[in-house]
Scaffold this motif. Structure first.
Motif, PDB file in Angstrom:
ATOM      1  N   ASN A 108       0.845  -1.196   0.000  1.00 10.36           N
ATOM      2  CA  ASN A 108       0.000   0.000   0.000  1.00 10.36           C
ATOM      3  C   ASN A 108       0.882   1.248   0.000  1.00 10.36           C
ATOM      4  O   ASN A 108       1.424   1.653   1.036  1.00 10.36           O
ATOM      5  N   GLU A 109       1.026   1.836  -1.181  1.00  9.20           N
ATOM      6  CA  GLU A 109       1.961   2.957  -1.335  1.00  9.20           C
ATOM      7  C   GLU A 109       1.632   4.095  -0.382  1.00  9.20           C
ATOM      8  O   GLU A 109       0.471   4.492  -0.210  1.00  9.20           O
ATOM      9  N   GLY A 110       2.680   4.606   0.260  1.00  7.52           N
ATOM     10  CA  GLY A 110       2.527   5.746   1.163  1.00  7.52           C
ATOM     11  C   GLY A 110       2.132   5.394   2.581  1.00  7.52           C
ATOM     12  O   GLY A 110       1.975   6.296   3.415  1.00  7.52           O
ATOM     13  N   ASP A 111       2.003   4.104   2.898  1.00  3.68           N
ATOM     14  CA  ASP A 111       1.606   3.717   4.262  1.00  3.68           C
ATOM     15  C   ASP A 111       2.850   3.673   5.158  1.00  3.68           C
ATOM     16  O   ASP A 111       3.307   2.620   5.598  1.00  3.68           O
ATOM     17  N   MET A 114       2.695   1.949   8.492  1.00  2.16           N
ATOM     18  CA  MET A 114       2.494   0.500   8.430  1.00  2.16           C
ATOM     19  C   MET A 114       1.159   0.064   9.040  1.00  2.16           C
ATOM     20  O   MET A 114       1.037  -1.004   9.629  1.00  2.16           O
ATOM     21  N   GLU A 115       0.156   0.897   8.834  1.00  4.20           N
ATOM     22  CA  GLU A 115      -1.170   0.577   9.375  1.00  4.20           C
ATOM     23  C   GLU A 115      -1.815  -0.583   8.634  1.00  4.20           C
ATOM     24  O   GLU A 115      -2.667  -1.287   9.197  1.00  4.20           O
ATOM     25  N   ARG A 116      -1.407  -0.822   7.387  1.00  5.07           N
ATOM     26  CA  ARG A 116      -2.011  -1.897   6.592  1.00  5.07           C
ATOM     27  C   ARG A 116      -1.030  -3.054   6.378  1.00  5.07           C
ATOM     28  O   ARG A 116      -1.209  -3.880   5.495  1.00  5.07           O
ATOM     29  N   THR A 151       7.816  -2.304  -3.085  1.00  2.55           N
ATOM     30  CA  THR A 151       8.309  -1.602  -4.279  1.00  2.55           C
ATOM     31  C   THR A 151       8.132  -0.094  -4.183  1.00  2.55           C
ATOM     32  O   THR A 151       8.927   0.653  -4.770  1.00  2.55           O
ATOM     33  N   TRP A 152       7.134   0.390  -3.457  1.00  2.37           N
ATOM     34  CA  TRP A 152       6.912   1.841  -3.393  1.00  2.37           C
ATOM     35  C   TRP A 152       7.994   2.565  -2.593  1.00  2.37           C
ATOM     36  O   TRP A 152       8.073   3.796  -2.611  1.00  2.37           O
ATOM     37  N   MET A 153       8.866   1.790  -1.945  1.00  2.00           N
ATOM     38  CA  MET A 153      10.001   2.391  -1.248  1.00  2.00           C
ATOM     39  C   MET A 153      11.264   2.400  -2.112  1.00  2.00           C
ATOM     40  O   MET A 153      12.296   2.917  -1.675  1.00  2.00           O
ATOM     41  N   LYS A 154      11.200   1.838  -3.321  1.00  2.00           N
ATOM     42  CA  LYS A 154      12.404   1.605  -4.114  1.00  2.00           C
ATOM     43  C   LYS A 154      12.456   2.472  -5.367  1.00  2.00           C
ATOM     44  O   LYS A 154      11.449   3.017  -5.818  1.00  2.00           O
ATOM     45  N   HIS A 155      13.647   2.542  -5.938  1.00  2.00           N
ATOM     46  CA  HIS A 155      13.828   3.083  -7.279  1.00  2.00           C
ATOM     47  C   HIS A 155      14.729   2.128  -8.055  1.00  2.00           C
ATOM     48  O   HIS A 155      15.851   1.836  -7.622  1.00  2.00           O
ATOM     49  N   PRO A 156      14.251   1.633  -9.224  1.00  2.00           N
ATOM     50  CA  PRO A 156      12.885   1.779  -9.727  1.00  2.00           C
ATOM     51  C   PRO A 156      11.888   0.978  -8.879  1.00  2.00           C
ATOM     52  O   PRO A 156      12.287   0.133  -8.096  1.00  2.00           O
ATOM     53  N   GLN A 157      10.622   1.253  -9.071  1.00  2.55           N
ATOM     54  CA  GLN A 157       9.588   0.616  -8.248  1.00  2.55           C
ATOM     55  C   GLN A 157       9.292  -0.792  -8.783  1.00  2.55           C
ATOM     56  O   GLN A 157       8.269  -1.042  -9.422  1.00  2.55           O
ATOM     57  N   THR A 158      10.204  -1.696  -8.490  1.00  3.03           N
ATOM     58  CA  THR A 158      10.075  -3.088  -8.923  1.00  3.03           C
ATOM     59  C   THR A 158      10.666  -3.985  -7.859  1.00  3.03           C
ATOM     60  O   THR A 158      11.570  -3.569  -7.122  1.00  3.03           O
ATOM     61  N   TYR A 159      10.172  -5.201  -7.754  1.00  2.18           N
ATOM     62  CA  TYR A 159      10.676  -6.119  -6.730  1.00  2.18           C
ATOM     63  C   TYR A 159      12.098  -6.558  -7.045  1.00  2.18           C
ATOM     64  O   TYR A 159      12.916  -6.725  -6.136  1.00  2.18           O
ATOM     65  N   ARG A 169      11.907   9.379   5.811  1.00  5.45           N
ATOM     66  CA  ARG A 169      10.586   8.759   5.948  1.00  5.45           C
ATOM     67  C   ARG A 169      10.613   7.288   5.549  1.00  5.45           C
ATOM     68  O   ARG A 169      10.031   6.433   6.208  1.00  5.45           O
ATOM     69  N   ASN A 170      11.289   7.003   4.447  1.00  6.57           N
ATOM     70  CA  ASN A 170      11.400   5.623   3.976  1.00  6.57           C
ATOM     71  C   ASN A 170      12.162   4.749   4.963  1.00  6.57           C
ATOM     72  O   ASN A 170      11.758   3.616   5.258  1.00  6.57           O
ATOM     73  N   LEU A 171      13.294   5.248   5.438  1.00  6.05           N
ATOM     74  CA  LEU A 171      14.135   4.450   6.328  1.00  6.05           C
ATOM     75  C   LEU A 171      13.429   4.162   7.646  1.00  6.05           C
ATOM     76  O   LEU A 171      13.512   3.051   8.187  1.00  6.05           O
ATOM     77  N   GLN A 172      12.725   5.141   8.182  1.00  2.00           N
ATOM     78  CA  GLN A 172      11.941   4.908   9.395  1.00  2.00           C
ATOM     79  C   GLN A 172      10.843   3.874   9.139  1.00  2.00           C
ATOM     80  O   GLN A 172      10.615   2.972   9.961  1.00  2.00           O
ATOM     81  N   ALA A 173      10.179   4.000   7.998  1.00  2.00           N
ATOM     82  CA  ALA A 173       9.085   3.083   7.670  1.00  2.00           C
ATOM     83  C   ALA A 173       9.596   1.671   7.451  1.00  2.00           C
ATOM     84  O   ALA A 173       8.939   0.688   7.841  1.00  2.00           O
ATOM     85  N   TYR A 174      10.776   1.536   6.828  1.00  2.00           N
ATOM     86  CA  TYR A 174      11.280   0.190   6.567  1.00  2.00           C
ATOM     87  C   TYR A 174      11.712  -0.506   7.854  1.00  2.00           C
ATOM     88  O   TYR A 174      11.497  -1.706   8.020  1.00  2.00           O
ATOM     89  N   ALA A 175      12.312   0.231   8.771  1.00  2.54           N
ATOM     90  CA  ALA A 175      12.629  -0.341  10.079  1.00  2.54           C
ATOM     91  C   ALA A 175      11.347  -0.802  10.774  1.00  2.54           C
ATOM     92  O   ALA A 175      11.304  -1.895  11.369  1.00  2.54           O
TER      93      ALA A 175
END
Length: 437
Positions: A108-111, A114-116, A151-159, A169-175
């Protein structure tokens, strides 16, 4: 209290013609040349052996009968049985090359909160595999690692391919994503004891992957992942892994020579090209725990020749300090095909059409080691001309196991000396042997 009678020595032999032949070893006559000896020195204490659960592995197990499935699971995990007694196993966080398709635990892009976040996907194939193993061995230890962030945390947005975009924001969310995973599994009754926060950070793959530099791993660990886990889940170990690089200076050297980062590191996990860097890590940081996190996986042909190569990996990693050694796919469908192309070996294959189970050469190689060596075993220092083809341990019961590999095309007979006794061990060509005293 009546003392138990000492167990008789045992010799077990396997080659391509016949596997797991048990016999009583014979004492050597006279005073032969000693080919292999233990004279009292000891090295690292083992934490155990294991493998990785994957979606395609559980699907293969589901395709066979309940009786056959339980036979395989017990052969892998039953600590009282005659199998491998695996006790430290790996769980993927999101998709691997042996998942059915791409996925993460939060697409879920932008979460960022991590609510979802959800492990609902894992309830189909991963959690049943894990819980089936735990039903056989309730005190099983698990470690977890991701192949790719969402994928929404990456560049390019692919697995596959790409990098984590290193915004605050990304690094906090990934932790938080990694924390949510271990918490979700804990709610399912699965206690994950270690997180290795990136599988193979050095290479782009056609399957799920993500590239990190050593500096990026260092900074993520000391600024985001380490502080979060220390606050929320201090009992869970954070490992620098799983490193697939031959460059000590670019990864382990960068992270472990930073005192802030090193304070959060419980161990270093190496696999594949990492075998070239493990010795320098062990020399520089002898106090650091080491793990071989993914046994090299062949081409799906499961030959005896490849099993001989795997013995050389076991020898190399164990002689360079690892306390734990982890196989890759324990079970695969016949052929071992990856979702994204390519074929790999496994300990066991299941034919999805007939349900027939095949025990592969590497199963017997690992049985030669793991049947007698587990958590609490201590590696013994070996001397003699055959020490380059042998490893030895004293297990928690006090029994000593000498595992010897004959890589030659001709038979050999060697003499093994231990605590005043000399045993004669005849070895067929291209064979594995375990002498248990």
């Amino acid at each position: 209290m009546t003392e138990r009678a000492p167990r008789k020595p045992l010799l077990v032999s396997s080659d391509e013609r016949a596997v797991w032949r048990e016999s009583e070893p014979q004492l050597a006559a006279g005073h032969p040349t000693i080919d292999l000896a233990w004279k009292g020195d000891r090295h690292q204490r083992m934490e155990g052996f294991g493998g990785c659960v994957n979606e395609l592995g559980w699907m293969a197990l589901k395709s066979t009968s309940e009786e056959a499935r339980q036979e395989v699971l017990k052969a892998l995990f039953d600590k009282t049985g005659d199998g491998l007694r695996f006790e430290l196993n790996r769980i993927p966080i999101g998709a691997t090359d042996y998942s059915v398709n791409w996925y993460s635990c939060n697409d879920n892009e932008g979460d960022y909160a991590m609510e979802r976040f959800s492990i609902d996907r894992d309830r189909h194939n991963l959690l049943p595999y894990v819980k089936a193993a735990q039903a056989i061995q309730p005190d099983m230890k698990w470690f977890a690692s991701p192949w790719s962030p969402p994928t929404w945390m990456k560049h390019p947005q692919t697995y596959n391919y790409g990098k984590l975009v290193a915004t605050e924001r990304n690094l906090q969310a990934y932790a938080l994503y990694l924390l949510k995973f271990v918490e979700a599994y804990a709610q399912e009754g699965v206690r994950i004891s270690q997180v290795h926060f990136q599988n193979e950070p050095v290479t782009h793959h056609r399957f799920p992957s993500c590239v990190w530099t050593g500096e990026e791993m260092r900074d993520f660990l000391k600024r985001y992942l380490g502080p979060l886990f220390q606050e929320k889940r201090p009992e869970i170990e954070l490992w620098l892994g799983t490193l697939n690089t031959d460059s000590y200076n670019s990864y382990a050297g960068v992270v472990l020579n930073d005192p802030e980062a090193k304070a959060y590191v419980s161990g270093v996990g190496y696999q594949w090209a990492g075998k070239q860097a493990i010795q320098r890590t062990h020399v520089a940081f002898p106090e650091m725990r080491l793990m071989q996190t993914e046994n090299e996986c062949g081409d799906g042909k499961n030959t005896w020749e490849y099993a001989h190569y795997i013995f050389s990996l076991l020898w190399h990693y164990l002689n360079n300090g690892v306390e734990s050694y982890v196989y890759w796919n324990m079970v695969l469908p016949k052929g071992g095909e990856c979702t994204w192309g390519g074929y790999q070996n496994s300990l066991v294959n299941v034919d999805p059409d007939s349900g027939e189970v095949t025990w592969n050469p590497e199963f017997y190689l690992f049985k030669h080691v793991c049947r007698f060596v587990g958590n609490g075993s201590v590696r013994l220092d070996l001397q003699g001309g055959w020490s380059g083809n042998a490893i030895a341990f004293e297990n928690a019961e006090g029994r000593k196991a000498f595992i010897v590999h004959n890589p030659h095309d001709a038979p050999r007979t060697i003499a093994i000396s231990c605590e005043g006794a000399i045993y004669e061990v005849p070895m067929t060509a291209k064979s594995f042997h375990t002498l248990v005293i």
